[in-house]
Design a protein around this motif. Sequence first.
Motif, mmCIF file in Angstrom:
data_model
loop_
_atom_site.group_PDB
_atom_site.id
_atom_site.type_symbol
_atom_site.label_atom_id
_atom_site.label_comp_id
_atom_site.label_asym_id
_atom_site.label_seq_id
_atom_site.Cartn_x
_atom_site.Cartn_y
_atom_site.Cartn_z
ATOM 1 N N THR A 1 0.818 -1.215 0.000
ATOM 2 C CA THR A 1 0.000 0.000 0.000
ATOM 3 C C THR A 1 0.854 1.268 0.000
ATOM 4 N N GLU A 2 2.162 1.114 0.027
ATOM 5 C CA GLU A 2 3.091 2.241 0.124
ATOM 6 C C GLU A 2 3.567 2.693 -1.259
ATOM 7 N N ALA A 3 4.114 3.903 -1.314
ATOM 8 C CA ALA A 3 4.695 4.401 -2.563
ATOM 9 C C ALA A 3 5.903 3.555 -2.958
ATOM 10 N N SER A 4 6.730 3.196 -1.969
ATOM 11 C CA SER A 4 7.911 2.382 -2.226
ATOM 12 C C SER A 4 8.531 1.977 -0.900
ATOM 13 N N PRO A 5 9.356 0.923 -0.901
ATOM 14 C CA PRO A 5 10.087 0.577 0.321
ATOM 15 C C PRO A 5 11.021 1.712 0.759
ATOM 16 N N GLU A 6 11.549 2.455 -0.197
ATOM 17 C CA GLU A 6 12.425 3.578 0.131
ATOM 18 C C GLU A 6 11.673 4.653 0.910
ATOM 19 N N ALA A 7 10.395 4.860 0.573
ATOM 20 C CA ALA A 7 9.573 5.831 1.307
ATOM 21 C C ALA A 7 9.387 5.377 2.757
ATOM 22 N N VAL A 8 9.247 4.076 2.958
ATOM 23 C CA VAL A 8 9.121 3.527 4.312
ATOM 24 C C VAL A 8 10.423 3.760 5.079
ATOM 25 N N ALA A 9 11.557 3.503 4.438
ATOM 26 C CA ALA A 9 12.862 3.707 5.080
ATOM 27 C C ALA A 9 13.053 5.174 5.453
ATOM 28 N N ARG A 10 12.655 6.097 4.566
ATOM 29 C CA ARG A 10 12.766 7.525 4.870
ATOM 30 C C ARG A 10 11.890 7.900 6.059
ATOM 31 N N PHE A 11 10.663 7.358 6.108
ATOM 32 C CA PHE A 11 9.745 7.624 7.217
ATOM 33 C C PHE A 11 10.358 7.148 8.530
ATOM 34 N N MET A 12 10.893 5.937 8.551
ATOM 35 C CA MET A 12 11.490 5.379 9.765
ATOM 36 C C MET A 12 12.689 6.228 10.210
ATOM 37 N N ALA A 13 13.542 6.602 9.264
ATOM 38 C CA ALA A 13 14.733 7.392 9.597
ATOM 39 C C ALA A 13 14.339 8.771 10.117
ATOM 40 N N ALA A 14 13.375 9.412 9.471
ATOM 41 C CA ALA A 14 12.950 10.757 9.875
ATOM 42 C C ALA A 14 12.393 10.774 11.293
ATOM 43 N N GLY A 15 11.726 9.692 11.693
ATOM 44 C CA GLY A 15 11.147 9.622 13.024
ATOM 45 C C GLY A 15 12.085 9.069 14.078
ATOM 46 N N GLY A 16 13.264 8.620 13.660
ATOM 47 C CA GLY A 16 14.190 8.011 14.608
ATOM 48 C C GLY A 16 13.699 6.667 15.109
ATOM 49 N N TYR A 17 12.921 5.973 14.275
ATOM 50 C CA TYR A 17 12.363 4.675 14.646
ATOM 51 C C TYR A 17 13.349 3.596 14.231
ATOM 52 N N ARG A 18 13.787 2.770 15.188
ATOM 53 C CA ARG A 18 14.891 1.850 14.936
ATOM 54 C C ARG A 18 14.565 0.377 15.149
ATOM 55 N N TRP A 19 13.300 0.017 15.225
ATOM 56 C CA TRP A 19 12.993 -1.409 15.369
ATOM 57 C C TRP A 19 12.919 -2.045 13.991
ATOM 58 N N ARG A 20 12.867 -3.347 13.977
ATOM 59 C CA ARG A 20 12.898 -4.104 12.719
ATOM 60 C C ARG A 20 11.573 -3.970 11.983
ATOM 61 N N VAL A 21 11.660 -3.762 10.661
ATOM 62 C CA VAL A 21 10.478 -3.558 9.827
ATOM 63 C C VAL A 21 10.417 -4.610 8.723
ATOM 64 N N PRO A 22 9.679 -5.700 8.957
ATOM 65 C CA PRO A 22 9.427 -6.661 7.883
ATOM 66 C C PRO A 22 8.516 -6.015 6.833
ATOM 67 N N LEU A 23 8.794 -6.276 5.565
ATOM 68 C CA LEU A 23 8.024 -5.692 4.465
ATOM 69 C C LEU A 23 7.035 -6.713 3.910
#
Length: 177
Positions: A104-126
């Motif tokens: 449902t996302e624009a791209s996995p890269e968009a998810v990575a940017r979201f996680m990095a921007a928020g300082g979220y560091r737990w594991r994210v299965p895609l």
Amino acid sequence: MNLNRYLSYAMVALVAVLLLGGSLRPAGARAGERPEVGYRAPDFQVLDLEGRPVRLSDYRGDVVFLNFWASWCPPCKAEMPEIRRLHEEGLPDLTILGVDLTNTEASPEAVARFMAAGGYRWRVPLDTDGAVARAYNVISIPTSFFIDARGIIRSKVIGPMTYPAMKAEYERTLAWR
């Protein structure tokens, strides 16, 4: 139609489904696995944001906080700082897996940017094709499962959670050791 006749038809239909290989558990689930409290959590294997394989059963022995989410989801966004607080606490035997509904996302890269921007560091299965969400009967997000050290689902929460609620579910699940 009288009740006995109706029940007879229902019983014949149920027996036919079972004899033809039908199942009352989600497609792909193994025997004993159901996405419900008190049952073994359906196992899955997908890649995470770094391209590494993630398999739920690799976390046996830990309490697993399995959270289904997407970066475009407002309630999910509101919940993320609460999850970060739980993660940063460094609770013993806790694994947080934030399963992103990548299909449902624009791209996995968009998810990575979201996680990095928020300082979220737990594991994210895609969950690139929605198979994991289907295995867990996820119909709205966020949806969270707390799974005990033996792989048994101890709670399911639909909707965003607060840090105190997450910590309480962790402690309740940890007590099932």
